[in-house]
Design an enzyme around this catalytic site. Structure first.
Site, mmCIF file in Angstrom:
data_model
loop_
_atom_site.group_PDB
_atom_site.id
_atom_site.type_symbol
_atom_site.label_atom_id
_atom_site.label_comp_id
_atom_site.label_asym_id
_atom_site.label_seq_id
_atom_site.Cartn_x
_atom_site.Cartn_y
_atom_site.Cartn_z
ATOM 1 N N SER A 56 0.805 -1.550 -0.262
ATOM 2 C CA SER A 56 -0.523 0.358 -0.251
ATOM 3 C C SER A 56 0.978 1.470 -0.263
ATOM 4 C CB SER A 56 -1.041 0.562 1.213
ATOM 5 O OG SER A 56 -2.264 -1.168 1.424
ATOM 6 N N PHE A 87 -9.837 -12.299 0.721
ATOM 7 C CA PHE A 87 -8.360 -13.204 2.179
ATOM 8 C C PHE A 87 -8.611 -13.402 3.401
ATOM 9 C CE2 PHE A 87 -6.525 -9.885 -1.325
ATOM 10 C CZ PHE A 87 -6.018 -10.918 -1.335
ATOM 11 N N THR A 123 -7.126 -16.457 4.505
ATOM 12 C CA THR A 123 -5.672 -15.911 3.666
ATOM 13 C C THR A 123 -4.543 -17.231 3.167
ATOM 14 O OG1 THR A 123 -5.315 -15.265 6.399
ATOM 15 C CG2 THR A 123 -3.549 -15.214 4.896
ATOM 16 N N TYR A 167 -10.881 2.802 5.270
ATOM 17 C CA TYR A 167 -9.216 1.909 4.609
ATOM 18 C C TYR A 167 -10.203 0.793 3.992
ATOM 19 C CZ TYR A 167 -4.758 0.910 3.641
ATOM 20 O OH TYR A 167 -3.935 1.043 2.200
ATOM 21 N N ARG A 220 -0.203 8.763 5.274
ATOM 22 C CA ARG A 220 0.050 8.225 6.716
ATOM 23 C C ARG A 220 0.767 9.745 7.353
ATOM 24 N NH1 ARG A 220 -2.701 3.882 8.039
ATOM 25 N NH2 ARG A 220 -2.910 2.735 6.834
ATOM 26 N N THR A 226 2.145 3.139 5.170
ATOM 27 C CA THR A 226 2.885 1.587 5.133
ATOM 28 C C THR A 226 2.248 0.421 4.450
ATOM 29 O OG1 THR A 226 0.412 1.124 6.198
ATOM 30 C CG2 THR A 226 2.351 2.110 8.099
ATOM 31 N N GLY A 227 2.940 -0.275 4.206
ATOM 32 C CA GLY A 227 2.588 -1.033 3.195
ATOM 33 C C GLY A 227 2.519 -3.066 3.631
ATOM 34 N N SER A 251 4.332 -11.694 6.282
ATOM 35 C CA SER A 251 2.496 -11.201 6.569
ATOM 36 C C SER A 251 1.548 -11.783 7.315
ATOM 37 C CB SER A 251 2.008 -10.502 4.948
ATOM 38 O OG SER A 251 1.839 -11.146 4.379
#
Length: 424
Positions: free
Chosen positions: A106, A164, A167, A203, A331, A345-346, A372
């Site tokens: 992201s 997801f 996951t 978001y 952000r 952030t991503g 992740s």
């Protein structure tokens, strides 16, 4: 786990380095802890000098929480700090490499925002234009504006929550799939909207899918051409590219590892994928140095007019902590020492990323961990911000300890903000 530390110094920073290292290794700095004293080491511009030991501790904490490796790069008046830990490839055992490329998830949203705001600067649209003025009939509500998309206040549902929900099966179902923008918008519109337009921050990756559609409609070219012409080439970001629908990370690469939902199951190598489920919301690949260059150049005004940069950095809260905010695709985090840092952030399968800079662009940090679906690793990686921008933390006074442990609880870092649904 192997640990590598490199630093390039400006001539005036050697004394600061000696003072910083004299403090020795310290535990990972908790986010939003008590401010460092004025006697803490300062850099050439008078800001708190970065704390290499604290950055290292944050990287190691991310690994302890499940990441095979992690790295961070800080650039400031005192030079460049580059730290790596663990491995970038579990199969070969290759150590993490500060020059390697990875999926930034992201953080791509900030790239997309810059392109769209450049188009605003050029008079091709306005921030408060209804989206349907430029993409007729796309959305069911004419009140949704361009600004609502960029601030996550459109009310468009985030289709990734359902995609997801499981996951690994969810990821494998889309790993090699190629979506159209319209298919992704339709997935969002098949779910109830989350809020009235402009009413609240919610978001949603769907917002930046529509941003990609706007970019392509207004420029008449694929979004990757817009990134290349407007950002990558002007800033000479040689390690940065928009990769879709190709599944590979070309060149020296970090491999990403996804945690399954069930505890104890083996990690899934998620490196190769189309990222078509995200596209303009998350399909950019980059490196630590390029991310430092991008966030610093953005904050220095090299990519946008002063008016658009002011709009981008005008923020509203994302939660009730009084420390985390969102502007236009950006952000803002307010840190313990009073520093305000801007970036994104991503999260994409197998990678957590932080890319932030001070408002004047003089100091920037990028950090990545190659895992992740394990929020503790993401939270730990966020500790690099405090260590980099606020410097070493003082040891707590004995009187701060309480039998109930309240002081320790108050110092605990805030959970990382989520860019994708996670089970851990």
């Amino acid at each position: 786990m192997p640990l590598t530390y490199r630093r390039r110094l400006t001539a005036g920073a050697a004394a600061t380095l000696v003072a910083a290292l004299a403090a020795g290794l310290a535990p990972a700095a908790p986010a939003f802890a008590a401010p460092a004293p004025l006697s803490a080491p300062r850099d050439a511009a008078g800001a708190p000098a970065p704390d290499p030991a604290g950055i290292t501790a944050a990287l190691e904490a991310a690994m302890a929480a499940g990441a095979p490796g992690a790295m961070a790069r800080f650039s400031g008046p005192g030079g460049v700090e580059s730290l790596t830990a663990g491995v970038r490839d579990r199969a070969s055992g290759a150590p993490m490499d500060i020059h390697a490329r990875f999926r930034i998830g992201s953080v791509s949203k900030t790239f997309s925002t810059v392109v769209l705001l450049q188009l605003v600067d050029e008079g091709r649209l306005e921030l408060d234009d209804p989206v349907n003025r430029h993409l007729p009939g796309l959305l069911p509500d004419d009140r949704i504006t361009v600004r609502h998309l960029l601030t996550h206040r459109s009310g468009l549902a985030d289709y990734t929550n359902a995609m997801f929900a499981d996951t690994v099966p969810g990821f494998e179902a889309v790993r090699n799939r190629v979506f159209t923008y319209q298919e992704l918008v339709d997935l969002s519109l098949s779910e109830p909207r989350t809020t009235e337009p402009g009413a609240a921050y919610r978001y949603s990756n769907a917002n930046f899918v529509v941003v990609g559609m706007l970019i392509e409609k207004l420029t008449g070219r694929p979004v990757d051409r817009a990134y290349e012409r407007r950002i990558f080439k002007p800033l000479k970001l040689r390690d940065t590219s928009y990769v879709h629908p190709d599944t590979r990370i070309k060149g020296l690469a970090v491999r990403g590892y996804l945690h399954p939902d069930a505890a104890g199951e083996p990690l899934v190598d998620s490196t190769e994928q189309t990222v078509s489920w995200a596209q303009s919301a998350g399909a950019v690949i980059s490196s630590p140095a390029d991310l430092n260059t991008f966030t610093s150049a953005l904050m220095r005004g090299r990519l946008l007019s002063p008016e658009m940069l002011d709009a981008m950095t005008t923020v509203t809260p994302t939660d009730g902590t009084g420390t985390r905010f969102y502007g236009l695709g950006l952000r803002r985090y307010d840190l313990s020492c009073g520093a305000r840092v801007y970036g994104h952030t991503g999260t994409v399968q197998g990678f957590y990323t932080y890319a932030f800079s001070t408002r004047d662009g003089s100091r920037s940090l990028s950090a990545v961990a190659n895992t992740s679906n394990h929020g503790a690793a993401n939270t730990a990686l966020g500790g690099t911000l405090e260590a980099a921008f606020c410097g070493p933390k003082p040891a707590p006074a004995p009187s701060a300890r309480t039998a109930s442990g309240t002081a320790a609880a108050d110092a605990a870092p805030l959970p990382a903000e989520r860019d994708l649904p996670e089970r851990h």
